[in-house]
Design a protein around this motif. Structure first.
Motif, short mmCIF file in Angstrom:
data_model
loop_
_atom_site.label_atom_id
_atom_site.label_comp_id
_atom_site.label_asym_id
_atom_site.label_seq_id
_atom_site.Cartn_x
_atom_site.Cartn_y
_atom_site.Cartn_z
N ASP A 31 -26.79 29.38 84.47
CA ASP A 31 -28.11 28.85 84.15
C ASP A 31 -29.22 29.86 84.48
N VAL A 32 -29.03 30.62 85.56
CA VAL A 32 -30.02 31.63 85.94
C VAL A 32 -30.06 32.73 84.88
N LEU A 33 -28.89 33.19 84.48
CA LEU A 33 -28.82 34.25 83.47
C LEU A 33 -29.40 33.79 82.14
N ASP A 34 -29.13 32.56 81.78
CA ASP A 34 -29.66 32.01 80.54
C ASP A 34 -31.18 32.00 80.58
N SER A 62 -31.41 39.56 94.54
CA SER A 62 -30.32 38.67 94.14
C SER A 62 -29.03 39.12 94.81
N ALA A 63 -28.33 38.16 95.41
CA ALA A 63 -27.07 38.45 96.08
C ALA A 63 -25.96 38.78 95.09
N GLY A 64 -26.23 38.63 93.79
CA GLY A 64 -25.24 39.01 92.79
C GLY A 64 -24.61 37.83 92.09
N PHE A 65 -23.39 38.04 91.63
CA PHE A 65 -22.68 36.99 90.90
C PHE A 65 -22.52 35.74 91.77
N ASP A 66 -22.60 34.60 91.16
CA ASP A 66 -22.23 33.35 91.85
C ASP A 66 -20.71 33.31 91.85
N LEU A 67 -20.10 33.63 92.99
CA LEU A 67 -18.64 33.76 93.06
C LEU A 67 -17.91 32.45 92.77
N ASN A 68 -18.54 31.34 93.08
CA ASN A 68 -17.91 30.05 92.76
C ASN A 68 -17.75 29.88 91.26
N GLU A 69 -18.73 30.39 90.50
CA GLU A 69 -18.65 30.29 89.03
C GLU A 69 -17.62 31.26 88.48
N ILE A 70 -17.60 32.49 89.02
CA ILE A 70 -16.64 33.49 88.53
C ILE A 70 -15.21 33.07 88.84
N ARG A 71 -15.02 32.43 89.97
CA ARG A 71 -13.65 32.01 90.36
C ARG A 71 -13.06 31.01 89.38
N LYS A 72 -13.90 30.29 88.66
CA LYS A 72 -13.42 29.31 87.69
C LYS A 72 -12.91 29.95 86.40
N LEU A 73 -13.25 31.22 86.20
CA LEU A 73 -12.95 31.85 84.91
C LEU A 73 -11.48 32.26 84.81
N ASN A 78 -13.31 33.72 79.30
CA ASN A 78 -14.44 34.39 79.95
C ASN A 78 -15.45 34.98 78.97
N GLU A 79 -15.18 34.89 77.68
CA GLU A 79 -16.01 35.60 76.70
C GLU A 79 -17.47 35.15 76.73
N ALA A 80 -17.69 33.85 76.78
CA ALA A 80 -19.06 33.33 76.75
C ALA A 80 -19.84 33.75 77.98
N TYR A 81 -19.20 33.75 79.15
CA TYR A 81 -19.87 34.10 80.39
C TYR A 81 -20.24 35.58 80.39
N ILE A 82 -19.32 36.44 79.95
CA ILE A 82 -19.60 37.87 79.89
C ILE A 82 -20.72 38.15 78.91
N ALA A 83 -20.71 37.48 77.77
CA ALA A 83 -21.77 37.66 76.78
C ALA A 83 -23.12 37.25 77.34
N LEU A 84 -23.13 36.21 78.17
CA LEU A 84 -24.36 35.75 78.78
C LEU A 84 -24.92 36.80 79.73
N PRO A 106 -31.58 42.18 99.56
CA PRO A 106 -30.34 42.58 98.90
C PRO A 106 -30.37 42.44 97.38
N ALA A 107 -29.93 43.49 96.71
CA ALA A 107 -29.71 43.50 95.26
C ALA A 107 -28.28 43.99 95.08
N ILE A 108 -27.35 43.05 94.97
CA ILE A 108 -25.93 43.37 95.05
C ILE A 108 -25.24 42.98 93.74
N ALA A 109 -24.26 43.80 93.31
CA ALA A 109 -23.43 43.51 92.13
C ALA A 109 -24.32 43.16 90.93
N GLY A 110 -24.24 41.93 90.43
CA GLY A 110 -25.05 41.56 89.29
C GLY A 110 -26.54 41.66 89.55
#
Length: 260
Positions: A31-34, A62-73, A78-84, A106-110
Motif C-alpha cells: 500500500d505504501v509503494l502504491d 524507511s527501514a526497507g521492505f516489509d518483511l512480513n509481506e515479502i515472506r508471504k510471496l 511475486n510478479e505483481a509485487y515486484i512490478a509495484l 535509516p534508509a535500508i534495502a528498499g
C-alpha cells in the motif's frame, strides 16, 4: 489524492512528501509503494510544484521492505509485487521535477533504493544507509547506484550488504551534505525553496538532460546541450531574469556604498 501512509504539504512551489508509517519504521508495504507511485505521478503534473522533497521525517527514512509481506510471496506469485516496487521507483526517478531526499534516519534495502531514485540526497547525522538485499538472498538495484558513486563502490555496497553512516555516505559521494540531528528538514526546506524560485521548465529540462547524457557519446551530448541552450537563451523569461538579477546586484552595490 487520499493517502494513508504519505503526508503532502505544498507551499512556495515546493511539495514535501513524508512517508508516515512510524509504527513500522516507514517499512514499504504494498500500500505504501502504491501510494508513492500515485503521489509522484500526480505531482509530476502539477504546475504549482517546481521541486519535491521526499522524506520520512527527522527520525528515519524507511527501514526497507516489509518483511512480513515479502515472506508471504512465492516465486509463482511475486510478479505483481515486484512490478509495484519498480513502478514506485520509476515514478520518483522519472518525475519531471527535481526530487530531493531528506534522510533523517535509516534508509535500508528498499528505503535505500528509494533515496537512490532521487536527484539529490541530504542526510541527518543520525542517518544510516544499507543495500541489504544480499543478506536476504535477493539481488540489488545497481543502476542508478553505480552512476552516483561509481561501479567499484557500488559493487562494495551491494556485495557486502553492510550499513554505512551518514559521514561515510557523504565521503563516497552518495550524500551531498550532512546536517546536525534535528536540523535536516529546515535546512533542506530552505534549499528546496531557493531552488523552486528558478524557472520550472528549466529545472525539468536540466533534470532530463542529466539523465540522457549518460547514454550518449560526447559529441551527441555536446550537440544536445548546445541545442537546449539555444532554445532558452534570448527568451522572454531569460530576459526578465537577467533584468531581475541586474537590479538585485545594483541594489546590493548601492547598499554597500551607503554603509561605507
Amino acid at each position: 489524492m487520499e493517502s494513508r501512509y504519505l503526508l503532502l504539504d505544498v507551499s512556495d512551489k515546493v511539495a514535501t512528501v513524508t512517508i508516515h508509517r512510524p509504527d513500522k519504521g516507514n517499512a514499504l508495504a504494498p500500500d505504501v509503494l502504491d501510494e508513492v507511485a500515485a503521489m509522484f505521478t500526480s505531482l509530476g503534473q502539477r504546475e504549482d510544484v517546481n521541486v519535491i522533497v521526499f522524506t520520512g521525517g527527522e527520525k528515519f527514512f524507511s527501514a526497507g521492505f516489509d518483511l512480513n509481506e515479502i515472506r508471504k510471496l512465492e516465486k509463482v506469485s511475486n510478479e505483481a509485487y515486484i512490478a509495484l516496487f519498480h513502478r514506485a521507483y520509476r515514478a520518483v526517478l522519472f518525475c519531471p521535477q527535481p526530487v530531493i531526499a531528506a534522510i533523517g534516519g535509516p534508509a535500508i534495502a528498499g528505503g535505500f533504493d528509494l533515496t537512490m531514485m532521487c536527484d539529490i540526497r541530504y542526510a541527518s547525522a543520525r542517518a544510516k544507509f544499507g543495500q541489504r538485499e544480499v543478506v536476504l538472498s535477493l539481488t540489488p538495484i545497481m543502476d542508478p547506484l553505480w552512476r552516483i558513486i561509481g561501479l567499484g563502490r557500488a559493487k562494495e555496497v551491494a556485495l557486502t550488504g553492510r550499513i554505512y553512516g551518514a559521514e561515510e555516505a557523504q565521503r563516497m559521494g552518495y550524500v551531498s551534505q550532512v546536517f546536525p540531528e534535528g536540523e535536516l528538514l529546515a535546512s533542506v526546506g530552505a534549499i528546496a525553496r531557493d531552488m523552486a524560485c528558478h524557472d520550472r521548465t528549466t529545472l525539468a529540462e536540466t533534470k532530463r538532460l542529466s539523465n540522457q547524457v549518460l547514454n550518449m557519446d560526447l559529441d551527441g551530448a555536446m550537440r544536445m546541450q548546445e541545442w537546449l541552450f539555444r532554445s532558452y537563451i534570448g527568451s522572454e523569461d531569460n530576459h526578465l531574469r537577467i533584468d531581475a538579477l541586474q537590479a538585485k546586484l545594483a541594489a546590493a552595490r548601492k547598499e554597500v556604498s551607503v554603509t561605507r
